[in-house]
Design an enzyme around this catalytic site. Structure first.
Site, mmCIF file in Angstrom:
data_model
loop_
_atom_site.group_PDB
_atom_site.id
_atom_site.type_symbol
_atom_site.label_atom_id
_atom_site.label_comp_id
_atom_site.label_asym_id
_atom_site.label_seq_id
_atom_site.Cartn_x
_atom_site.Cartn_y
_atom_site.Cartn_z
ATOM 1 C CE LYS A 152 102.929 48.093 -7.566
ATOM 2 N NZ LYS A 152 101.631 47.392 -7.428
ATOM 3 C CB SER A 198 98.985 50.009 -6.026
ATOM 4 O OG SER A 198 99.380 48.686 -6.336
ATOM 5 C CB SER A 248 97.274 46.764 -7.600
ATOM 6 O OG SER A 248 96.802 47.502 -6.509
#
Lengths: 490, 493
Positions: free
Chosen positions: B78, B158, B182
């Site tokens: 990420k 997210s 998330s």
């Protein structure tokens, strides 16, 4: 402390007397190898941005880790201020934007400081006496970096070497009533911190700065509106800033005006304070607990261990010097003002006449060091040498006058005082025969003066001087005096 | 081997150790798949050179029989995780060209254990979002589509790049972060498994901060076992993060297959929302039944302050974010928009650098911390947080081992479908997950079925602090009962 100020501290205005009320926030840089929340060095004077870690530069994802040595230093300082140590304290963020504040917030202790209420005893050298100044709190916080506006025609530069260095903010209660008290308080606080080794107190390097809160009121009335003078960096300027600010406020009120709460700056060049920002322009710092840091917790044993290792502090040392060496309170205060001076004195005084030692250390040595811009650490005369001089006087080997000559020789040439006295024939003459011969010679050569002396006995001083001249200053002055009195029949 | 990208992480690991395939072949297979899948926009940066170099190293170690726990395992990272020498943006314009000189603790532990980096994954800007639509790189398309529809769906957020990449077979597993859901919501939307460990289990050092008291790193992968394998490498005490827990890291994989017989599973009645879709309710009941069938005891429990969690979260998280994002000021790194003076430079830089959702949260956070509002908002939200924590403690004190809830209130929605007018519509996605962050507990999302439109649906298990092992045992029961999720058709290839 809300006792009425003594009349001597009041300021006379056009319409009567005024009392000035002062509280201070001292920012003292913690003596530590690395910063409060990072491993970067705290060395003063490095190249710009040489001592900056990823944390200090607030790179993305960086986290603060508390430096335990800074915590210890804060606890030591709290103990030195006879203050309550809080076993649990918390860190908060003080949010504002400024280029020398990389995180966009300063990590400080807002709600729960590491040290609570304490007290400092302050001697007043000019007006005499002693006051107690309450300590409100001491907390740890990060210093900011430094903006440089004179390096480029259109840009400002930022040096982050100081960013993240640990500061102790020491907040006093509004207990100070004159610029003298304020100066004496800062001096004393500085002395305590230097004794503890928790702050070097170097004001030129910015290790100690003061924010000074000043208000004025009629004696006995409630507190007036205060103005805060930011970042004053010398004890002399603190005094000047207070004097000017008090006068300014009195002038405004006496002219029918009101004091607006504001932040002001002291201009040392002009010797005056000027407005920096008003209350309306004050920042909203949006304090909240720093979620990157757990509460700071330690146990009483941690505090006790630090307390056990604390050095003797100036107040205790002063009391001991008075009790053990018989020095006056004033002399004791002078001697303990710096730990190095006190240690020097004690090395001279140990096993000797403490008063004589104090006299020599303060009047001869300190006087001379001050004149030459030296300090105890760089003194050309060591404690052992000065002790030997005091010994020679005590033993009656040299007179006080000769001792001063001897001090000069040791100062400029060094050497063992006893040997110098031997080799240079500086010994005091106590041989009555030699003295008598000198007296007889002076009397014989000055019959007119002998007559005058009989009418005016104080003339004996002239004779003493002549005899001393004859003996090269080495005659014992008491013996000369006694013998002259007998011979002259006065 | 046929298609290496279809392997689970555990299968790949075992095949590598048996030398049935090589780390280089696996890396190449994924790099090829990534190239084909660029329309999904899951990766914001592909790092083929690093991937092949790391894979070559792994192959050498495998040849010497010195395989580390993740030797040759190809992962996506990420873009919130700082990767040394590799651009790290948090999917924000303000960090568009930021290349860190340091590696986050969690990723450095993955590389220490032999994993291979394929690239950096898209996410909502600064992890603020539930659909990956706030990214400066644009939205990620889910590999899933509704049956009979070509409408582009969100992969959740997210960690939308992470969930999409795992579901689309663009990596064996991915790092993710979870501040309010998330990890778990995107996992639920894509039929993948994601665990948010207990707060303090993984170091936050080197991960771009959103809300420090809530942020936690965790993995997204295709199976429960793959999650357990990754978490073991990611977790552990880090002296550089004082909020990380100094506790030993268990062998999570060993918890898989452990009996759940006699465990008490709480069903919180407050999570049964009015207007909840029937298929979500049915999924929840099915999950409870599977656990009961495995010998667990199902009990109704009460978490009375649940309804305050979302509003309180949307005070605490923006408050911390407003302060955490203050460092992006254009002074030292990242975007700088020139101005006449420093204030104008700040304003222009931050206006240009931050997207609308980030600006909104910075403003909300600034507001709730302001003088006069602090007590009414921030202080009260923190009190609610304490009550929410206490709710969970009370339930666990009754001998409950874990709590079962739906992971999301619905299946994945379309890109551009939600939150355009009303941001709260988007915020409601986190209704089942934020409580877990507020309480600092571990939570795992595991696929449990499909919606009427054929989209994955997930259940969430919430555990006791630092008891991720129980979550792995329980979620694997659900995984087995529900049957392995079929991977979506590769319509993009």
């Amino acid at each position: 402390m809300n006792a009425p100020a003594s009349p001597s501290k009041l300021i006379k205005g056009a319409t009567g007397d005024w009392e000035v009320v002062i509280g201070m926030e001292i920012h003292a840089q913690v003596t530590s190898k690395s910063k409060l929340f990072s491993g970067a060095s705290t060395t003063f004077g490095a190249e710009p941005n040489a001592n900056v870690s990823l944390v200090d530069a607030a790179m993305p994802g960086m986290l603060p880790v508390i430096n335990e040595e800074c915590v210890k230093q804060a606890v030591r300082s709290g103990l030195g201020l006879k203050a309550r140590i809080n076993l649990r304290s918390t860190f908060d963020r003080k949010n504002y934007f400024y280029p020398d504040l990389p995180q966009g917030y300063q990590i400080s202790q807002y709600k729960s400081p590491i040290v609570g209420e304490g007290e400092v005893l302050v001697d007043l050298p000019e007006s005499g006496g002693q006051i107690r100044v309450g300590i409100e709190r001491l907390h740890l916080e990060q210093d900011a970096g430094k903006s440089l506006h004179d390096q480029h025609p259109t840009m400002s530069f930022v040096d982050l070497n100081r960013s993240g260095v640990a500061l102790m903010e020491i907040v006093s209660k509004p207990d100070l009533r004159s610029s003298e008290e304020a100066r004496a308080y800062v001096t004393k606080l500085r002395t305590i911190l230097r004794y503890l080794g928790t702050c070097d107190g170097n004001m030129e390097e910015g290790s100690l700065r003061a924010d000074v809160n000043v208000s004025v009121r009629r004696p006995g009335e409630p507190l007036g509106t205060r103005c805060e003078i930011k970042n004053v960096n010398s004890i002399r300027f603190i005094g000047q800033a207070i004097e000017h600010e008090a006068r300014r406020q009195i002038g405004i009120i006496e002219d029918g005006g009101v004091i607006e709460q504001e932040t002001r700056l002291f201009d040392p060049g002009k010797g005056e304070t000027r407005s920096m920002r008003s209350k309306e322009e004050a920042h909203d710092y949006r304090y909240f607990p720093d979620p990157d840091l757990l509460p700071l917790e330690f146990d009483q044993a941690f505090v006790d261990a630090l307390a056990a290792d604390l050095p003797e502090l100036p107040d205790e040392k002063k009391a001991r010097f008075i009790a053990d060496y018989g020095v006056t309170p004033y002399d004791a205060s002078v001697l303990v003002a710096e730990r190095a001076s006190a240690d020097f004195y004690e090395a001279v005084a140990k096993g000797r006449d403490g008063k004589a030692a104090a006299n020599w250390v303060i009047n001869e040595l300190f006087g001379r060091l001050n004149k030459e811009g030296k300090d105890v650490a760089t003194s050309p005369v060591s404690a052992a040498q000065l002790g030997a001089i005091v010994d020679l006087i005590g033993e009656g080997v040299i007179s006080g006058k000769i001792a001063k000559d001897l001090f000069e020789i040791v100062w400029s040439e060094g050497g063992d005082p006893r040997q110098i006295v031997e080799s240079r024939g500086m010994k005091q003459v106590t041989d009555t025969g030699a003295i008598e011969a000198a007296i007889d010679a002076v009397i014989a050569a000055n019959p007119d003066k002998v007559e005058q002396a009989k009418a005016k006995p104080t003339m004996i001083g002239w004779f003493v001087g002549q005899v001393m001249k004859q003996t090269g200053g080495k005659a014992n002055p008491q013996a000369v005096n006694d013998m002259l009195k007998a011979k002259l029949g006065i | 081997m046929s298609d290496l990208t279809n392997l689970t992480l555990a299968e790949a690991r075992d095949a590598l150790v048996r030398r049935e395939t090589s780390a280089t072949d696996i890396a190449k297979a994924f790099l090829a798949a990534m190239e084909k899948a660029r329309p999904l926009n899951a990766y914001v940066l592909e790092t083929p050179e690093q991937a092949l170099a790391m894979a070559a190293q792994s192959d050498e170690r495998l040849a010497r029989g010195e395989a580390r726990p993740l030797e040759g395992i190809a992962l996506g990272v990420k873009d919130l995780y700082a990767t040394k020498g590799v651009r790290t943006t948090a999917s924000s314009k303000i960090l568009a060209n930021f290349v860190p000189g340091y590696e986050s603790t969690v990723t450095s532990q993955l590389w220490r254990d032999g994993a291979v980096m394929l690239g950096k994954l898209n996410n909502d800007e600064f992890a603020m979002g539930s659909s990956n639509e706030t990214s400066a790189f644009g939205p990620v398309q889910s590999p899933w589509r509704r049956e009979g529809s070509n409408a582009a769906l969100v992969p959740g957020g997210s960690s939308g790049g992470s969930s999409a990449a795992v579901a689309a077979r663009l990596c064996l597993g991915a790092t993710a972060t979870d501040t309010g859901g998330s990890i778990r919501q995107p996992a639920a939307f894509t039929g993948t498994v994601g665990i948010k460990p207990t707060y303090g289990r993984c170091s936050r050092w080197g991960i771009v901060a959103f809300a420090s008291s809530l942020d936690q790193a965790g993995p997204i992968a295709r199976t429960v076992r793959d999650n357990a394998i990754l978490l073991r490498s990611m977790a552990g005490h880090d002296p550089k993060d004082t909020t990380s827990a100094d506790l030993p890291v268990p062998d999570y994989e060993a918890a898989i297959g452990r009996s759940v017989k006699g465990m008490r599973i709480g069903i919180p009645k407050e999570y049964r929302l009015a207007g909840m879709p029937a298929e979500i309710e049915a999924l929840w009941d099915k999950g409870a039944k599977w656990l009961r069938d495995a010998g667990a005891e199902i009990v109704e429990v009460s978490l009375p302050h649940t309804k305050y969690a979302l509003p309180a979260y949307y005070i605490v998280a923006p408050a911390e974010a407003s302060s955490n994002l203050a460092r992006y000021d254009g002074v030292r790194y990242g975007l700088r928009e020139p101005g006449r003076d420093i204030v104008e430079m700040y304003e222009k830089t931050r206006a240009a650098g931050f997207g609308a959702e980030v600006r909104r949260r910075v403003m909300i956070g600034t507001y709730v911390l302001s003088a006069g509002y602090y007590d009414a908002y921030y202080v009260r939200a923190q009190k609610i947080r304490t009550l929410i924590k206490r709710d969970f403690e009370n339930v666990y004190a009754q001998g409950v081992h874990a709590i079962l809830t739906p992971a999301t209130p619905s299946a994945a929605f379309g890109i551009g479908e939600k939150g355009g007018e009303d941001p709260v519509e988007m915020y409601l996605n986190d209704i089942f997950t934020v409580t877990v962050n507020m309480a600092g507990l571990p939570g795992i999302a595991v696929p449990a079925g499909r919606s009427s439109e054929g989209l994955p649906l997930g259940l969430q298990l919430i555990g006791r602090a630092f008891d991720e092992e129980t979550l792995f045992s329980l979620s694997e029961v659900i995984e087995q009962a529900a049957g392995r999720v079929e991977l979506p058709q590769a319509w993009w290839a």
